[in-house]
Scaffold this motif. Structure first.
Motif, short mmCIF file in Angstrom:
data_model
loop_
_atom_site.label_atom_id
_atom_site.label_comp_id
_atom_site.label_asym_id
_atom_site.label_seq_id
_atom_site.Cartn_x
_atom_site.Cartn_y
_atom_site.Cartn_z
N ILE A 2 8.70 90.00 108.65
CA ILE A 2 8.91 91.34 108.02
C ILE A 2 9.78 92.17 108.65
O ILE A 2 9.87 92.28 109.79
CB ILE A 2 7.47 92.07 108.07
N ARG A 109 4.15 95.27 91.65
CA ARG A 109 4.13 94.88 93.16
C ARG A 109 5.49 95.39 93.74
O ARG A 109 6.51 95.54 93.38
CB ARG A 109 4.26 93.20 92.86
N ASP A 111 7.80 94.28 97.11
CA ASP A 111 8.23 93.09 98.17
C ASP A 111 7.82 93.69 99.57
O ASP A 111 8.07 94.63 100.06
CB ASP A 111 9.53 93.06 98.21
N ASP A 112 7.15 92.66 100.18
CA ASP A 112 6.90 92.71 101.70
C ASP A 112 7.99 93.02 102.64
O ASP A 112 7.87 94.03 103.56
CB ASP A 112 6.12 91.75 102.22
N ASP A 113 9.19 92.60 102.40
CA ASP A 113 10.43 92.74 102.99
C ASP A 113 11.01 94.09 102.74
O ASP A 113 11.56 94.17 101.57
CB ASP A 113 11.30 91.25 103.07
N ASN A 130 5.17 101.98 106.12
CA ASN A 130 5.66 100.98 107.25
C ASN A 130 6.55 101.87 108.42
O ASN A 130 7.06 101.26 109.32
CB ASN A 130 6.47 99.86 106.82
N ASP A 150 1.29 95.96 103.55
CA ASP A 150 1.86 95.68 102.08
C ASP A 150 1.30 96.77 101.21
O ASP A 150 0.39 97.38 101.56
CB ASP A 150 1.65 94.31 101.58
N LYS A 172 -3.52 85.24 105.88
CA LYS A 172 -2.76 86.52 105.18
C LYS A 172 -2.96 87.53 106.32
O LYS A 172 -2.32 88.94 106.39
CB LYS A 172 -3.65 87.25 104.09
N ARG A 174 -5.23 89.92 107.34
CA ARG A 174 -5.50 91.29 106.89
C ARG A 174 -6.78 91.94 107.95
O ARG A 174 -7.76 91.35 108.12
CB ARG A 174 -6.34 91.18 105.41
N GLY A 241 -3.28 98.20 99.27
CA GLY A 241 -2.74 96.97 100.20
C GLY A 241 -3.80 96.92 101.32
O GLY A 241 -4.78 97.16 101.55
N ARG A 244 -2.03 94.61 108.10
CA ARG A 244 -1.66 93.28 108.43
C ARG A 244 -0.82 93.03 109.74
O ARG A 244 -0.17 94.03 110.30
CB ARG A 244 -1.20 92.43 107.45
N THR A 246 1.97 90.08 111.31
CA THR A 246 2.86 89.11 111.08
C THR A 246 2.17 87.84 111.48
O THR A 246 1.60 87.75 112.65
CB THR A 246 4.05 89.28 111.73
#
Length: 250
Positions: A2, A109, A111-113, A130, A150, A172, A174, A241, A244, A246
């Motif tokens: 990420i 949705r 994107d996580d990136d 983030n 996310d 995941k 989480r 969401g 999380r 990595t």
């Protein structure tokens, strides 16, 4: 991997944290209860702009499941079903919900990136979640060391629901779940409630949809979103969401 937060965050020009949040008190409540509500998360204006943006979006996807399989449908396709087709779909979903895990809701949705996101207001809110200030707040409140969040926009319309589950998915990573509410003046009797389930099978508290409030709860926690009633005058709108780590960092 990420993308990590950058020093200058353009999202902070639109979204900023409410400076009056009592972080020690929030952390104490979360440690005690495993869930918390942070009212008025943002400074004035950000939540209103985000709600307006989502109401204008036309790229919502309806998601539902059949066992372990996820089914997706562009929202306009639902309107093209005949009355009999819609009733058949509803009947199958509701029968399945009476036996096990089942859901239907709308989503956009993200994107996580960060590097692959566009520049929409929804993408910028994910960037804000983030950013350094928000990650610091979340880690202090939950006493964790997460490194990304996310996100997806969700909308529950009349007849939508999410049956009981605990969000624990292997791989995941989480640590907590969140719901950032964007539904003003919601009536509890309209459904769409975030409900927590006790070990005895009874409801152990919950939250009514609310505007500008962030709800956090530990993973795993058994919870559901109650059926949105026909009396609901608008959709249950939120960003949801998980907090999380990595992979390999736990």
């Amino acid at each position: 991997m990420i993308a990590s937060p950058v020093a200058h965050d353009p999202a902070s020009e639109i979204f900023s944290l409410n400076p009056d949040l009592d972080v020690p008190a929030l952390a104490k409540a979360y440690a005690r209860d495993g869930r918390i509500e942070i009212r008025d998360l943002l400074s004035a204006g950000g939540a209103d702009r985000l709600r307006s943006h989502l109401l204008d979006r036309r790229d919502w996807t309806i998601v539902m499941n059949a066992g372990d399989r996820v089914w997706e449908m562009a929202e306009p396709a639902l309107a093209e079903l005949t009355g009999d087709q819609r009733r058949t779909l509803d009947d199958k979903l509701y029968r399945s919900a009476g036996r096990g895990f089942q859901y239907r809701f709308r989503t956009i949705r993200i994107d996580d990136d960060r590097a692959r996101r566009g520049g929409s207001l929804l993408d910028r809110f994910a960037d804000f979640m983030n950013g350094a200030a928000m990650l610091d707040l979340l880690n202090r409140v939950t006493d964790t060391d997460i490194d990304f969040v996310d996100a997806q926009a969700t909308r529950y319309e009349q007849g939508d629901f999410l049956t009981a589950h605990d969000d624990a998915v292997e791989g995941k990573h989480r640590h907590a779940a969140y719901v950032f509410g964007l539904s003003p003046d919601w009536r509890p009797e309209a459904g769409g409630l975030l409900l927590f389930h006790g070990d005895d099978g009874q409801i152990d508290g919950g939250f009514t949809p609310a505007f500008g409030a962030l709800r956090l709860f530990r993973v795993p926690t058994l919870h559901s979103v109650s059926f949105v009633s026909p009396i609901a005058s608008s959709g249950r709108l939120s960003i949801t969401g998980w907090l999380r780590r990595t992979a390999g960092q736990d």
